[in-house]
Write a protein that holds these residues in place. Structure first.
Motif, PDB file in Angstrom:
ATOM      1  N   ILE A 176       4.232  21.467   0.923  1.00 40.58           N
ATOM      2  CA  ILE A 176       3.561  20.982  -0.336  1.00 40.58           C
ATOM      3  C   ILE A 176       4.016  19.499  -0.325  1.00 40.58           C
ATOM      4  N   LYS A 177       5.067  18.936   0.029  1.00 37.45           N
ATOM      5  CA  LYS A 177       5.587  17.620  -0.089  1.00 37.45           C
ATOM      6  C   LYS A 177       4.657  16.900   0.800  1.00 37.45           C
ATOM      7  N   ASN A 217      -2.357  27.569  -7.435  1.00 45.91           N
ATOM      8  CA  ASN A 217      -2.807  26.284  -8.020  1.00 45.91           C
ATOM      9  C   ASN A 217      -2.434  24.975  -7.378  1.00 45.91           C
ATOM     10  N   ILE A 218      -1.286  25.028  -6.955  1.00 43.46           N
ATOM     11  CA  ILE A 218      -0.815  24.019  -5.996  1.00 43.46           C
ATOM     12  C   ILE A 218      -1.713  23.837  -4.595  1.00 43.46           C
ATOM     13  N   LEU A 219      -2.052  24.807  -4.041  1.00 42.01           N
ATOM     14  CA  LEU A 219      -2.671  25.090  -2.761  1.00 42.01           C
ATOM     15  C   LEU A 219      -4.079  24.467  -3.242  1.00 42.01           C
ATOM     16  N   LYS A 245      -5.541  20.893  -1.507  1.00 47.53           N
ATOM     17  CA  LYS A 245      -6.544  21.263  -0.353  1.00 47.53           C
ATOM     18  C   LYS A 245      -5.726  21.927   0.925  1.00 47.53           C
ATOM     19  N   ILE A 246      -4.968  22.871   0.444  1.00 41.91           N
ATOM     20  CA  ILE A 246      -4.029  23.761   1.525  1.00 41.91           C
ATOM     21  C   ILE A 246      -4.740  24.938   1.783  1.00 41.91           C
ATOM     22  N   TYR A 305      -7.553  35.118  -3.239  1.00 44.63           N
ATOM     23  CA  TYR A 305      -7.393  33.642  -3.152  1.00 44.63           C
ATOM     24  C   TYR A 305      -8.510  32.780  -3.763  1.00 44.63           C
ATOM     25  N   THR A 306      -9.820  33.544  -3.804  1.00 45.03           N
ATOM     26  CA  THR A 306     -10.931  32.795  -4.662  1.00 45.03           C
ATOM     27  C   THR A 306     -11.243  33.053  -5.905  1.00 45.03           C
ATOM     28  N   SER A 307     -10.373  33.843  -6.551  1.00 50.73           N
ATOM     29  CA  SER A 307     -10.315  33.875  -7.997  1.00 50.73           C
ATOM     30  C   SER A 307      -9.993  32.916  -8.810  1.00 50.73           C
ATOM     31  N   SER A 308     -10.365  32.704 -10.017  1.00 51.51           N
ATOM     32  CA  SER A 308      -9.995  32.135 -11.063  1.00 51.51           C
ATOM     33  C   SER A 308      -8.660  32.617 -11.661  1.00 51.51           C
ATOM     34  N   ASP A 309      -7.880  31.601 -12.584  1.00 57.79           N
ATOM     35  CA  ASP A 309      -6.553  32.069 -13.000  1.00 57.79           C
ATOM     36  C   ASP A 309      -6.803  33.089 -13.874  1.00 57.79           C
TER      37      ASP A 309
END
Length: 107
Positions: free
Chosen positions: A12-13, A54-56, A60-61, A86-90
């Motif tokens: 992440i960093k 969200n972080i991903l 753009k990970i 993985y492709t779904s909204s919150d």
């Protein structure tokens, strides 16, 4: 394959720096505090699933960047489920989580 908090935090960093974001900027984009992002990057905490996704997305990970290649999963139902999540909204993820928890309690 073993994924631990420290490995995830380092990735992440690494990607945050590639995107030229400060911890505070990333935190604002994903709805966390900069201190929490710092703890995640230090390997002290692991984000909950929704924050992780969200972080991903912000950084753009891809899951494969973390060594998580869902195409290597042998169970096709798991692959389908992981791709769907993985492709779904919150909003969709929250609904799926509630539904799965309810179903697991009934089983």
């Amino acid at each position: 394959m073993h994924i631990d908090k420290r490995f995830i935090g380092q990735k992440i960093k690494e990607y945050r720096k590639k995107e030229k974001l400060s911890q505070a900027e990333l935190a604002e984009k994903v709805g966390l505090s900069d201190k929490h992002i710092g703890r995640i990057e230090a390997g002290k905490y692991f984000p909950n699933f929704i924050n992780f996704l969200n972080i991903l997305q912000v950084l753009k990970i891809n899951l494969s960047d973390l060594g998580l290649n869902i195409d290597q999963v042998n169970n096709q139902n798991k692959v389908e489920l992981l791709k769907l999540i993985y492709t779904s909204s919150d909003k969709e993820i929250n609904l799926y989580l509630k539904l799965i928890k309810t179903l697991k309690e009934e089983i």
